[in-house]
Design a protein around this motif. Structure first.
Motif, PDB file in Angstrom:
ATOM      1  N   ASP A  85      27.348  -5.599 -21.476  1.00  0.00           N
ATOM      2  CA  ASP A  85      27.235  -6.359 -20.244  1.00  0.00           C
ATOM      3  C   ASP A  85      28.619  -6.653 -19.653  1.00  0.00           C
ATOM      4  O   ASP A  85      29.395  -7.430 -20.196  1.00  0.00           O
ATOM      5  CB  ASP A  85      26.511  -7.672 -20.569  1.00  0.00           C
ATOM      6  N   VAL A  86      28.964  -5.989 -18.527  1.00  0.00           N
ATOM      7  CA  VAL A  86      30.304  -6.159 -17.963  1.00  0.00           C
ATOM      8  C   VAL A  86      30.618  -7.596 -17.634  1.00  0.00           C
ATOM      9  O   VAL A  86      31.751  -8.039 -17.757  1.00  0.00           O
ATOM     10  CB  VAL A  86      30.517  -5.337 -16.674  1.00  0.00           C
ATOM     11  N   LYS A  87      29.627  -8.334 -17.182  1.00  0.00           N
ATOM     12  CA  LYS A  87      29.892  -9.694 -16.750  1.00  0.00           C
ATOM     13  C   LYS A  87      30.359 -10.539 -17.933  1.00  0.00           C
ATOM     14  O   LYS A  87      31.288 -11.335 -17.813  1.00  0.00           O
ATOM     15  CB  LYS A  87      28.614 -10.295 -16.163  1.00  0.00           C
ATOM     16  N   LYS A  88      29.708 -10.302 -19.086  1.00  0.00           N
ATOM     17  CA  LYS A  88      30.095 -11.072 -20.265  1.00  0.00           C
ATOM     18  C   LYS A  88      31.459 -10.629 -20.773  1.00  0.00           C
ATOM     19  O   LYS A  88      32.249 -11.459 -21.233  1.00  0.00           O
ATOM     20  CB  LYS A  88      29.035 -10.922 -21.345  1.00  0.00           C
ATOM     21  N   ASP A  98      33.861  -9.567 -18.945  1.00  0.00           N
ATOM     22  CA  ASP A  98      34.826 -10.222 -18.055  1.00  0.00           C
ATOM     23  C   ASP A  98      35.014 -11.681 -18.439  1.00  0.00           C
ATOM     24  O   ASP A  98      36.136 -12.183 -18.472  1.00  0.00           O
ATOM     25  CB  ASP A  98      34.337 -10.141 -16.603  1.00  0.00           C
TER      26      ASP A  98
END
Ligand SMILES: Nc1ncnc2c1ncn2[C@@H]1O[C@H](COP(=O)(O)OP(=O)(O)OP(=O)(O)O)[C@@H](O)[C@H]1O
Ligand SMILES: [Mg+2]
Lengths: 255, 398, 366
Positions: free
Chosen positions: A80-83, A85
Motif C-alpha cells: 500500500d503506497v499510502k502506508k 509514504d
C-alpha cells in the motif's frame, strides 16, 4: 520484554516477525524477528555482507521483503503506497555516504521534505531547519552547498535533514564508516545527544564504544540471520555464540 | 519475541488502488490500449485515404516495371523498360553500401591521420589539424556536399578542356575517367591468389603468436602479411602471363566512351562524407589516445620498453578500446548520412527508392518501411558487433 | 657528517634555451630534424592555403555593385550575397513586417542572457519567461494576430526559418526526451519496451527518412481534410528525431547519479515525481548540459535537410539564389557564406559547451 530500560515505555515502535528476503535466488535475510520499543536504542553489528543494511532498509521499505511481517508505528508495511509514504514520513534515515542533495544548499536540503511532503509553510520550515542545524552545531553553514563541507559536517547535516521531518524513529546505516577518524566523534556526539532525548534508534555501526554507552540492546547478524541479541554488557563480556566471539575478537583487535 | 500490536492484521488487505504493483499493471494495460487505439486510428485513416486516392497497397509493386533511368548502376543490369521497382531497391542498397564502405575507408584514414597530427608536439602541425577538425565538424554536411558537387566538381572544365594525366586519365565535369581492366583467360587465378594471401596471413599471425609465446622469438607478421596479400596476386598474374588488358577511355569531342568513370555525384558524396566524418573520427582518436594516461607511457619507459613497442603493445591496444565504440557509431552515422545523396542526385536507396519509386507508385508506407528496415538492419548488425566487442573486452579485463 | 642549509638558495632564471621566443620555437617547432622538416612542410602548406583563401575572399573580391555585371570573377563576388541579404535573413517574409522577426530575436536574446548569466539571482522567472511566455509571444509576433498582419509560414525562410526550426525542435524535444529517458529506466516492462523501441528505431534511421515520413505519410495518417502545413510537418519530424537523441543524453545524466540520491529522497517521504522533479532531474540535466548543447549543435546543422522536403531555410534560399539565371556561377560564394554562418553558430556553441564542461568538472572536485 524484560530488558527494557528505564526511559522506554511498553509501546512497540518496530515489530518484525518471521521476515525473509531474497535477491533473486539469494536468500539474504532469514527469519528475522525483532521488536523495538519506543525510546529504545538498538545497535546492529556483524561482518560485511551479513545483511545489516538490507534489514534496516526493509524497515522504511527501501527494500521490499517477501515473507513475514514488518510493523512500524502500528502500520504494517505492505504494497500500500499510502502506508509506505506514511511510514517514511515517520522514519528518518541516515546513510553511510550522507546522500545530501548537492544541488541544494544545506538549508534547502533540510526544508525540502517538510515543504513538499508535510506542506509546511516555507518560513516555518526554515525556522525548524535552523533549530536542528543549531542542534548539530552548524547553523553557520546553512547557506553553503554540501560540497563545501567536510565529511563530518555533511553527516551532521544529513542527521538534521532527517530530524526536520520530526521522525519518531531514526535509522542509521554505518553513519561514521565513510569518515576520517577525527570526524567520527562529532557525529557520534550528535547521535548520543539524540539518544539522550529518547529518540527510538536503530544503528548499524561498528563503533563499539558507542554501542557500550548508548545501546539498550546489541544485535549480532551473520549470513542473513540474527545470531545473538543481548544488552551491551552481556554482549561484550559474555558472548554466547562462537561466531559472535570470533567477530568480537576480530574487531576489538583491529579497533 | 512477538508482542501484540494493535492493527497488525488490519494492514494485510491492500486497497488495489494503492498497491503499486496493481497500479503498474493498470498503467501498462493503459499504455498498450492507447498504443493499439493509436495504431488502429492511423491504420483506419490511412486505408480510407489510400482508397480515396486510388493507391494500391501491398508489395506487388516490387515486381512492376519501374520505367525510369538510374544514373549510377553497379554490378547489376538495369533497364528502364524491363527492370522493376525491386531492382531499384537492390540498386539503391548496392549504391548505398558502395559509397558508405568506400567512405568509411577514407574517413578512417583521414581521421587517424588528423587525430595523430592533432596530438603532435609540433605546434604548427597541431594547429593545422585542429583547424581542419573544427572547420569540418561545425559546417552542416549538406552544405559541404552541395559545395563539393555544385561549386567544385560541376565547375570543373568540360570534356574538351579536361585536366589530363597522361593520355588515359582525365578529370572533367562529367567525372574522373581512367582505363578499365579487361580480364582475359586465366584472370580467375588473381582473385583466388588474393584470397589465399589473406587466409595465409591469418595463419601466419597465429603461428607467430604461438611461436613467440613458446620460444620468445618475434616474427615480422605485418611485413610478411603485406608480402603475401600483395605478392601472391602479382605472382599469379606473372604466372598466367598477365591475363588482362586495358581499355582506355576514348576522348571524343563532347563525350568520352570506354574505360571506367567515377561520376561527380559519387565523388562529391564520397569526398563530402569522408572529409566530414574524418573530422569526427580525428576527435575520437585524439581523445582515445589521450585517455591512455601518461602514467602508462612512463610505466613502459621505466620498464625499458622501446617507444615504438610501447606504442604498439601498450598505447594502441588500450586506446583502441576507447576508440572503437564511438568509431563504429561514426560508421553508422556515415552510412545514414549517405542518404543526403538525394540532394545531389547520387542514386542510393533514399534517392531512387524512397524518392523516384515512391513518386511513381505513391506507396509511401511500404516504401518508407522497407527503407527504414534496411537502415535498421545495418544498425542492428553494428550493434551486434558492438555487443560482441564489448563482451570480448570485458573478458580481457577480468 | 651533518650538513645543514641555513640560507635559501636564490631563485635563478631558467636557461635561455627554455624560455622566450627562441626557446618556445626550439621546443615546439624544431625539437628534432624530423620535426623541423614537418614544420617547414606544414608552414608551406598553411601559407598557401591561407593566402589562397584571403586572395579569394578579400584581396580580389568584389564588394561594391548591384548586379552580376559588377563581378570581375578574380575572386569572390560578395555583391551576390549583399543583393540577396534580405532574402537570406528572412526568406519571403514581407519587407514591411521584418521588424517583427528582429523584435523576436531581441526578446529571445534577452531571455537567453537572463537564463545563462547570473544577473538575476533566481533562475525561476527567466526560465518561465524563456520557456513559456516567449514562445507564445513569438507565435503571435511571427505568425500574426492581435492586429498584426498574418504572415503564412510558406513565406518564412532564410536564417529566420533555420532558427525557428532549431529552437522549436529543441523546445519540444527536450521534455519529450526526458519522458522517454524516464520511460526507458522504468520498472514497467511495457513502458520500457515502448520507449526503447521508439528511441532505437529513430536512432537507427537517417533524418531524411523521418522527414519523408512526416511530409509524405503524416497526411495519410490523419482524417481527410485535416492537415498541417509543411513547416509543422517538418517540425514534427525534427522534434521526434531529436527527442530520441535527447533521451539518450538525459539517460546518460540519470545514470551518472549515485543511487543514494533517489534513496535519500524516498526515505524523506518524497514520491516518485517529487523525487524526480526536485532531486534527480535538476542534477541529471545539469550534468548533461554539455551533451545537450552538442545535440543541439547536431540538430542545428540538421535543419539544413529541410531543403530536401522543399522548405526555404538558409541553405535552401542560397541554393535557389545560385541557380538564379541572373547570378549564375557564384555557387562557391553562396556555399562559403552559408558555411561561415553555420560555422560561427556551431563553433560558438561548441566552445560554450567545452567551457561549461570544464566548469562543471572543477565544480565537482570542490
Ligand atoms: N541489490 C542487490 N542485489 C543482489 N544482492 C545484493 C543486493 N544488495 C545487497 N546484496 C547482497 O546481500 C548481502 C547483504 O548485503 P548488505 O548490504 O545488507 O550487507 P551489510 O551487512 O550491510 O554489509 P556491509 O557491512 O559491507 O555494509 C550481501 O551479500 C550483498 O552482496
Ligand atoms: Mg551495509
Amino acid at each position: 520484554m524484560s530488558e527494557a530500560a528505564k526511559h522506554m515505555n511498553d509501546e512497540v515502535a518496530i515489530q518484525i516477525n518471521g521476515m525473509h528476503k531474497w535477491y533473486g535466488e539469494f536468500h539474504v535475510l532469514r527469519d528475522i524477528n525483532l521488536s523495538v520499543h519506543r525510546g529504545e536504542k538498538i545497535v546492529v553489528c556483524g561482518p560485511s555482507g551479513s545483511g545489516k543494511s538490507t534489514m534496516i532498509r526493509c524497515i522504511n521499505r527501501l527494500e521490499e521483503h517477501q515473507q513475514g511481517q514488518i510493523i512500524v508505528d502500528g502500520i504494517e508495511l505492505t504494497n500500500d503506497v499510502k502506508k509506505v509514504d506514511e511510514i517514511r514520513r515517520e522514519v528518518g534515515m541516515v546513510f553511510q555516504h550522507f546522500n545530501l542533495f548537492p544541488h541544494l544548499t544545506v538549508l534547502e536540503n533540510c526544508t525540502l521534505a517538510p515543504i513538499w511532503v508535510r506542506k509546511t509553510p516555507k518560513e516555518e520550515a526554515e525556522a525548524t531547519a535552523m533549530k536542528f542545524l543549531e542542534r548539530v552545531k552548524i547553523p553557520e553553514q546553512a547557506l553553503k552547498y554540501p560540497g563545501q563541507l567536510s565529511g563530518g559536517q555533511q553527516q551532521r547535516v544529513a542527521i538534521a535533514r532527517s530530524l526536520c521531518m520530526n521522525p519518531r524513529i531514526m535509522l542509521f546505516d554505518e553513519p561514521t564508516s565513510a569518515l576520517d577518524p577525527e570526524m567520527i566523534s562529532e557525529v557520534l556526539d550528535t547521535m548520543i545527544s539524540l539518544a539522550e532525548e529518547g529518540m527510538t534508534m536503530v544503528c548499524v555501526t561498528h563503533e563499539m564504544g558507542f554501542a557500550k554507552t548508548v545501546a539498550d540492546r546489541v544485535i549480532f547478524m551473520d549470513q542473513g540471520e540474527i545470531i545473538e541479541e543481548a544488552p551491551p554488557e552481556e554482549f561484550f563480556d559474555n558472548p554466547q555464540s562462537e561466531r559472535t566471539k570470533l567477530f568480537l575478537s576480530q574487531i576489538l583487535h583491529n579497533g | 519475541m512477538t508482542a501484540d500490536v494493535p492493527g497488525m492484521s488490519e494492514g494485510a488487505k491492500v486497497s488495489p488502488f494503492r498497491d503499486p504493483k496493481v497500479r503498474a499493471l493498470f498503467f501498462q494495460i493503459l499504455v498498450i490500449v492507447t498504443f493499439l487505439a493509436f495504431v488502429y486510428y492511423i491504420a483506419d485513416n490511412t486505408i480510407t485515404n489510400l482508397e480515396k486516392r486510388g493507391i494500391a497497397s501491398g508489395f506487388d509493386f516490387l515486381s512492376q516495371n519501374s520505367g525510369f533511368d538510374i544514373g549510377i548502376v553497379l554490378f547489376v543490369d538495369y533497364n528502364a523498360q524491363t527492370s522493376t521497382h525491386g531492382d531499384v531497391l537492390l540498386i539503391g542498397i548496392i549504391n548505398t553500401l558502395a559509397v558508405s564502405l568506400s567512405g568509411i575507408v577514407l574517413a578512417t584514414i583521414i581521421g587517424f591521420v588528423f587525430g595523430v597530427l592533432r596530438l603532435s608536439n609540433n605546434w604548427l602541425v597541431n594547429k593545422i589539424a585542429s583547424v581542419y577538425i573544427e572547420v569540418v565538424r561545425n559546417i552542416p554536411l549538406l552544405v559541404q556536399l552541395l559545395f563539393w558537387y555544385l561549386a567544385v566538381l560541376l565547375e570543373l572544365p568540360n570534356v574538351r578542356e579536361s585536366a589530363k594525366i597522361g593520355e588515359s586519365i582525365a578529370l572533367n565535369n562529367r567525372g574522373l575517367y581512367f582505363p578499365s581492366i579487361v580480364p582475359e583467360a586465366g584472370f580467375w587465378l588473381i582473385p583466388v591468389a588474393f584470397a589465399v594471401g589473406i587466409i595465409a596471413t591469418i595463419f601466419v599471425s597465429r603461428w607467430a603468436h604461438k611461436r613467440q609465446d613458446e620460444t620468445g622469438q618475434p616474427f615480422p607478421v605485418i611485413s610478411t602479411g603485406f608480402g603475401l596479400i600483395l605478392g601472391l596476386p602479382i605472382v599469379a598474374a606473372l604466372v598466367m602471363g598477365l591475363p588482362f588488358g586495358f581499355e582506355y577511355p576514348a576522348m571524343g569531342r563532347f563525350n568520352i566512351s570506354g574505360g571506367w568513370v567515377v561520376k561527380p555525384e559519387f565523388m562529391a558524396l564520397f569526398l563530402g562524407l569522408s572529409i566530414y566524418t574524418g573530422g569526427f573520427i580525428a576527435e575520437i582518436v585524439r581523445s582515445g589516445i589521450n585517455a591512455v594516461s601518461h602514467g602508462q607511457t612512463e610505466a613502459a619507459n621505466s620498464l625499458g620498453i622501446k617507444p615504438n613497442i610501447t606504442m604498439r603493445l601498450i598505447i594502441i591496444p588500450q586506446a583502441l578500446r576507447v576508440i572503437i565504440p564511438p568509431l563504429t557509431s561514426q560508421y553508422l552515422n556515415l552510412t545514414k548520412n549517405s542518404s543526403l545523396a538525394t540532394a545531389i542526385g547520387y542514386s542510393e536507396i533514399v534517392a531512387i527508392f524512397a524518392g523516384t519509386s515512391l513518386n511513381q507508385t505513391g506507396q509511401a508506407i511500404e516504401i518508407i518501411a522497407l527503407t527504414m528496415l534496411f537502415y535498421l538492419t545495418i544498425s542492428l548488425i553494428i550493434s551486434v558487433f558492438m555487443n560482441w566487442y564489448n563482451s570480448r573486452i570485458a573478458l580481457v579485463e577480468r | 657528517m651533518a650538513i645543514v642549509r641555513t640560507e635559501r638558495h636564490p631563485e635563478l632564471p631558467p636557461p635561455v634555451t627554455q624560455t622566450g621566443v627562441i626557446g618556445w620555437m626550439r621546443q615546439n617547432l624544431f625539437s628534432s630534424w624530423f620535426n623541423t622538416i614537418l614544420t617547414i612542410v606544414s608552414a608551406y602548406v598553411a601559407y598557401h592555403a591561407i593566402y589562397a583563401f584571403l586572395d579569394f575572399a578579400i584581396i580580389n573580391a568584389n564588394f561594391a555593385g548591384t548586379s552580376r555585371d559588377d563581378c570581375t570573377l578574380d575572386g569572390a563576388c560578395w555583391v551576390f550575397i549583399k543583393q540577396r541579404f534580405g532574402q537570406i535573413m528572412y526568406g519571403f517574409y514581407p519587407e514591411a513586417e521584418r521588424w517583427r522577426v528582429d523584435v523576436g530575436y531581441v526578446l529571445g536574446a534577452i531571455g537567453i542572457f537572463l537564463v545563462l548569466s547570473n544577473v538575476v539571482k533566481s533562475k525561476k522567472w527567466p526560465a518561465v519567461y524563456l520557456f513559456i511566455v516567449y514562445p507564445v509571444i513569438c507565435y503571435f509576433l511571427f505568425y500574426g494576430g492581435f492586429g498584426l498582419e498574418v504572415v503564412e509560414t510558406s513565406q518564412w525562410g532564410g536564417l529566420f526559418l533555420t532558427l525557428v526550426l532549431a529552437s522549436v525542435s529543441i523546445f519540444v524535444a527536450l521534455p519529450l526526451g526526458i519522458i522517454l529517458a524516464l520511460g526507458r529506466r522504468s520498472e514497467m516492462p511495457v513502458v520500457r519496451m515502448v520507449c526503447v523501441g521508439f528511441i532505437e528505431l529513430i536512432r537507427a534511421v537517417p533524418l531524411i527518412s523521418v522527414l519523408f515520413m512526416a511530409s509524405v505519410m503524416l497526411p495519410l495518417f490523419l482524417p481527410e481534410g485535416q492537415n498541417f502545413d509543411k513547416l509543422v510537418r517538418a517540425l514534427v519530424g525534427m522534434s521526434l528525431f531529436s527527442a530520441a537523441y535527447m533521451a539518450e543524453v538525459v539517460r546518460g545524466g540519470l545514470q551518472a547519479l549515485p543511487k543514494g540520491q533517489m534513496e535519500a529522497a524516498k526515505s524523506l517521504g518524497l514520491g516518485y515525481w517529487q523525487s524526480m522533479g526536485l532531486i534527480i532531474l535538476p542534477q541529471a540535466l545539469k550534468i548533461s548540459i554539455p551533451s545537450i548543447v552538442n545535440t543541439f549543435i547536431g540538430l542545428f546543422k540538421d535543419t539544413t535537410l529541410v531543403l530536401i522536403i522543399g522548405l526555404f531555410d538558409l541553405l535552401s534560399v542560397v541554393k535557389a539564389g545560385t541557380q538564379d539565371k541572373d547570378w549564375l556561377g557564384l555557387a562557391t560564394e553562396g556555399y562559403v557564406f552559408v558555411a561561415a554562418v553555420f560555422w560561427v553558430f556551431c563553433f560558438g556553441m561548441s566552445r560554450y559547451s567545452i567551457w561549461l564542461e570544464n566548469k562543471l568538472h572543477t565544480g565537482h572536485k570542490r
